[in-house]
Design a protein around this motif. Structure first.
Motif, PDB file in Angstrom:
ATOM      1  N   THR A  13       0.750  -1.151  -0.117  1.00 11.27           N
ATOM      2  CA  THR A  13       0.091   0.002   0.115  1.00 11.27           C
ATOM      3  C   THR A  13       0.861   1.287  -0.043  1.00 11.27           C
ATOM      4  OG1 THR A  13      -1.779  -1.119   1.028  1.00 11.27           O
ATOM      5  CG2 THR A  13      -1.692   1.354   1.343  1.00 11.27           C
ATOM      6  N   ALA A  14       1.986   1.222   1.032  1.00 10.00           N
ATOM      7  CA  ALA A  14       2.911   2.632   0.785  1.00 10.00           C
ATOM      8  C   ALA A  14       3.704   2.569  -0.274  1.00 10.00           C
ATOM      9  CB  ALA A  14       3.800   2.293   1.891  1.00 10.00           C
ATOM     10  N   SER A  15       3.874   1.512  -0.961  1.00  9.24           N
ATOM     11  CA  SER A  15       4.659   1.418  -2.094  1.00  9.24           C
ATOM     12  C   SER A  15       3.900   2.175  -3.604  1.00  9.24           C
ATOM     13  CB  SER A  15       5.380   0.325  -2.746  1.00  9.24           C
ATOM     14  OG  SER A  15       5.917   0.219  -3.916  1.00  9.24           O
ATOM     15  N   ILE A  16       2.620   1.587  -3.424  1.00 15.65           N
ATOM     16  CA  ILE A  16       1.685   2.239  -4.306  1.00 15.65           C
ATOM     17  C   ILE A  16       1.376   3.643  -4.188  1.00 15.65           C
ATOM     18  CG2 ILE A  16      -0.862   1.785  -5.368  1.00 15.65           C
ATOM     19  CD1 ILE A  16      -0.511  -1.047  -4.557  1.00 15.65           C
ATOM     20  N   GLY A  17       1.333   3.978  -3.106  1.00 12.28           N
ATOM     21  CA  GLY A  17       0.980   5.305  -2.554  1.00 12.28           C
ATOM     22  C   GLY A  17       1.955   6.345  -3.082  1.00 12.28           C
ATOM     23  N   VAL A  18       3.062   5.866  -3.205  1.00 12.80           N
ATOM     24  CA  VAL A  18       4.297   6.695  -3.691  1.00 12.80           C
ATOM     25  C   VAL A  18       4.596   6.372  -5.260  1.00 12.80           C
ATOM     26  CG1 VAL A  18       6.832   7.256  -3.330  1.00 12.80           C
ATOM     27  CG2 VAL A  18       5.197   6.727  -1.309  1.00 12.80           C
ATOM     28  N   GLY A  85      31.423  -7.427   1.361  1.00 12.37           N
ATOM     29  CA  GLY A  85      32.314  -7.695   0.289  1.00 12.37           C
ATOM     30  C   GLY A  85      32.769  -6.763  -0.512  1.00 12.37           C
ATOM     31  N   ASP A  86      32.264  -6.946  -1.877  1.00 13.26           N
ATOM     32  CA  ASP A  86      32.511  -5.946  -2.975  1.00 13.26           C
ATOM     33  C   ASP A  86      31.155  -5.300  -3.434  1.00 13.26           C
ATOM     34  OD1 ASP A  86      31.097  -8.022  -4.490  1.00 13.26           O
ATOM     35  OD2 ASP A  86      32.506  -7.547  -6.123  1.00 13.26           O
ATOM     36  N   ARG A  87      30.045  -5.235  -2.289  1.00 11.70           N
ATOM     37  CA  ARG A  87      28.955  -4.605  -2.774  1.00 11.70           C
ATOM     38  C   ARG A  87      28.609  -3.547  -1.784  1.00 11.70           C
ATOM     39  NH1 ARG A  87      26.186 -10.248  -3.274  1.00 11.70           N
ATOM     40  NH2 ARG A  87      26.384 -10.646  -5.236  1.00 11.70           N
ATOM     41  N   LEU A  88      28.010  -2.626  -2.184  1.00 13.22           N
ATOM     42  CA  LEU A  88      27.502  -1.498  -1.315  1.00 13.22           C
ATOM     43  C   LEU A  88      26.064  -1.484  -1.354  1.00 13.22           C
ATOM     44  CD1 LEU A  88      27.834   1.405   0.185  1.00 13.22           C
ATOM     45  CD2 LEU A  88      27.581   2.497  -1.824  1.00 13.22           C
ATOM     46  N   LEU A  89      25.326  -1.588  -0.061  1.00 17.94           N
ATOM     47  CA  LEU A  89      24.126  -1.761   0.257  1.00 17.94           C
ATOM     48  C   LEU A  89      23.529  -0.571   1.217  1.00 17.94           C
ATOM     49  CD1 LEU A  89      23.912  -5.344   1.433  1.00 17.94           C
ATOM     50  CD2 LEU A  89      23.607  -4.607  -0.843  1.00 17.94           C
ATOM     51  N   ALA A  90      22.269  -0.291   1.050  1.00 19.94           N
ATOM     52  CA  ALA A  90      21.794   0.668   1.919  1.00 19.94           C
ATOM     53  C   ALA A  90      20.695  -0.060   2.499  1.00 19.94           C
ATOM     54  CB  ALA A  90      21.224   1.633   1.168  1.00 19.94           C
ATOM     55  N   GLU A  91      20.536   0.172   3.855  1.00 15.65           N
ATOM     56  CA  GLU A  91      19.394  -0.582   4.756  1.00 15.65           C
ATOM     57  C   GLU A  91      18.768   0.459   5.483  1.00 15.65           C
ATOM     58  OE1 GLU A  91      21.484  -3.475   6.939  1.00 15.65           O
ATOM     59  OE2 GLU A  91      21.612  -4.990   5.107  1.00 15.65           O
ATOM     60  N   ARG A  92      17.549   0.116   5.720  1.00 17.43           N
ATOM     61  CA  ARG A  92      16.922   0.923   6.582  1.00 17.43           C
ATOM     62  C   ARG A  92      15.671  -0.008   7.293  1.00 17.43           C
ATOM     63  NH1 ARG A  92      14.527   6.949   5.004  1.00 17.43           N
ATOM     64  NH2 ARG A  92      13.581   7.404   7.140  1.00 17.43           N
ATOM     65  N   GLN A 105       7.191   7.312   3.454  1.00 12.36           N
ATOM     66  CA  GLN A 105       8.370   8.116   3.827  1.00 12.36           C
ATOM     67  C   GLN A 105       9.577   7.341   3.657  1.00 12.36           C
ATOM     68  OE1 GLN A 105       8.829   9.680   7.636  1.00 12.36           O
ATOM     69  NE2 GLN A 105      10.659  10.749   7.134  1.00 12.36           N
ATOM     70  N   VAL A 106       9.704   6.219   3.936  1.00 11.80           N
ATOM     71  CA  VAL A 106      10.831   5.648   3.375  1.00 11.80           C
ATOM     72  C   VAL A 106      10.944   5.208   2.147  1.00 11.80           C
ATOM     73  CG1 VAL A 106      11.962   3.145   3.690  1.00 11.80           C
ATOM     74  CG2 VAL A 106      11.155   4.347   5.697  1.00 11.80           C
ATOM     75  N   VAL A 107       9.711   4.738   1.418  1.00 10.46           N
ATOM     76  CA  VAL A 107       9.646   4.532  -0.002  1.00 10.46           C
ATOM     77  C   VAL A 107       9.925   5.778  -0.657  1.00 10.46           C
ATOM     78  CG1 VAL A 107       8.028   3.545  -2.076  1.00 10.46           C
ATOM     79  CG2 VAL A 107       8.179   2.533   0.214  1.00 10.46           C
ATOM     80  N   GLY A 108       9.415   6.875  -0.245  1.00  8.60           N
ATOM     81  CA  GLY A 108       9.718   8.154  -0.802  1.00  8.60           C
ATOM     82  C   GLY A 108      11.149   8.757  -0.973  1.00  8.60           C
ATOM     83  N   ASP A 109      11.770   8.188  -0.033  1.00 12.09           N
ATOM     84  CA  ASP A 109      13.326   8.600   0.115  1.00 12.09           C
ATOM     85  C   ASP A 109      13.960   7.703  -0.986  1.00 12.09           C
ATOM     86  OD1 ASP A 109      12.892  10.281   2.160  1.00 12.09           O
ATOM     87  OD2 ASP A 109      13.479   8.789   3.648  1.00 12.09           O
ATOM     88  N   LEU A 110      13.665   6.473  -1.535  1.00 11.90           N
ATOM     89  CA  LEU A 110      14.372   5.835  -2.374  1.00 11.90           C
ATOM     90  C   LEU A 110      14.773   6.469  -3.612  1.00 11.90           C
ATOM     91  CD1 LEU A 110      12.382   2.352  -1.699  1.00 11.90           C
ATOM     92  CD2 LEU A 110      14.938   3.064  -0.956  1.00 11.90           C
ATOM     93  N   PRO A 111      13.780   7.286  -4.432  1.00 10.28           N
ATOM     94  CA  PRO A 111      14.190   7.887  -5.792  1.00 10.28           C
ATOM     95  C   PRO A 111      15.510   8.755  -5.558  1.00 10.28           C
ATOM     96  CG  PRO A 111      11.762   7.943  -5.462  1.00 10.28           C
ATOM     97  CD  PRO A 111      12.416   7.462  -4.242  1.00 10.28           C
ATOM     98  N   ALA A 112      15.509   9.341  -4.595  1.00 10.30           N
ATOM     99  CA  ALA A 112      16.459  10.317  -4.282  1.00 10.30           C
ATOM    100  C   ALA A 112      17.999   9.471  -4.189  1.00 10.30           C
ATOM    101  CB  ALA A 112      16.385  11.264  -3.192  1.00 10.30           C
ATOM    102  N   LEU A 113      17.809   8.323  -3.254  1.00 13.28           N
ATOM    103  CA  LEU A 113      18.749   7.501  -3.288  1.00 13.28           C
ATOM    104  C   LEU A 113      19.358   6.919  -4.565  1.00 13.28           C
ATOM    105  CD1 LEU A 113      20.968   6.027  -1.220  1.00 13.28           C
ATOM    106  CD2 LEU A 113      19.020   4.453  -0.815  1.00 13.28           C
ATOM    107  N   VAL A 114      18.358   6.352  -5.114  1.00 11.81           N
ATOM    108  CA  VAL A 114      18.815   5.532  -6.385  1.00 11.81           C
ATOM    109  C   VAL A 114      19.356   6.507  -7.627  1.00 11.81           C
ATOM    110  CG1 VAL A 114      17.565   4.503  -8.325  1.00 11.81           C
ATOM    111  CG2 VAL A 114      17.084   3.697  -6.023  1.00 11.81           C
TER     112      VAL A 114
END
Length: 155
Positions: A13-18, A85-92, A105-114
């Motif tokens: 629901t949150a993902s669809i909303g954003v 290892g040789d990967r960079l991940l973001a976690e929340r 709010q969390v899903v809404g922050d993803l586009p700027a990060l991506v």
């Protein structure tokens, strides 16, 4: 409906909303949220009512990451950045009570990060973790060896 199903429903629901499109549910029950060609895996934990969002940013990291990590922590304070290892991940992590507005709010922050993925890949001497369909060719599995969460069987 189970607690895990309820958590997945709130995440969807949150993902669809954003993002205006439904996320995918993988075979492990994780919710895959796509921002462009970059995946974020939202892993609900029914026991703790916690959701861990993991965004795959860069693979094949060859350059020191300290300066980049400092910049990321400053620019995206809600995320923890991990070199696995040789990967960079973001976690929340989002703990109960899980409200749609908080998850939005969390899903809404993803586009700027991506939006930073290509720049990060260049700075770290690696490749952006983007999934592009290749026709007639077996696409490389960017999650070979696991996604880095340590709990699933990705790849």
């Amino acid at each position: 409906m189970t607690v895990a199903d309820d958590l997945r429903e709130v995440i969807a629901t949150a993902s669809i909303g954003v993002l205006d499109e439904p996320p995918e549910i993988d075979e492990d029950g994780d919710v895959l949220i796509w921002v462009g060609d970059v995946p974020t895996c939202a892993s609900p934990d029914a026991e703790t009512s916690r959701v861990v969002f993991t965004t795959y940013l860069v693979e094949g990291v060859t350059e020191p990451a300290d300066a980049v990590l400092a910049d990321l922590h400053r620019d995206f304070p809600g995320f923890a950045f991990v070199v696995d290892g040789d990967r960079l991940l973001a976690e929340r992590q989002v703990d109960a009570p899980l409200e749609v507005s908080l998850l939005e709010q969390v899903v809404g922050d993803l586009p700027a990060l991506v939006a930073q993925v290509q720049t990060l890949a260049t700075r770290l001497g690696g490749a952006a973790c983007v999934f592009e369909e290749e026709t007639g060719v077996d696409a490389p599995n960017l999650l070979a060896g696991g996604c880095g969460c340590g709990e699933c069987t990705c790849g």
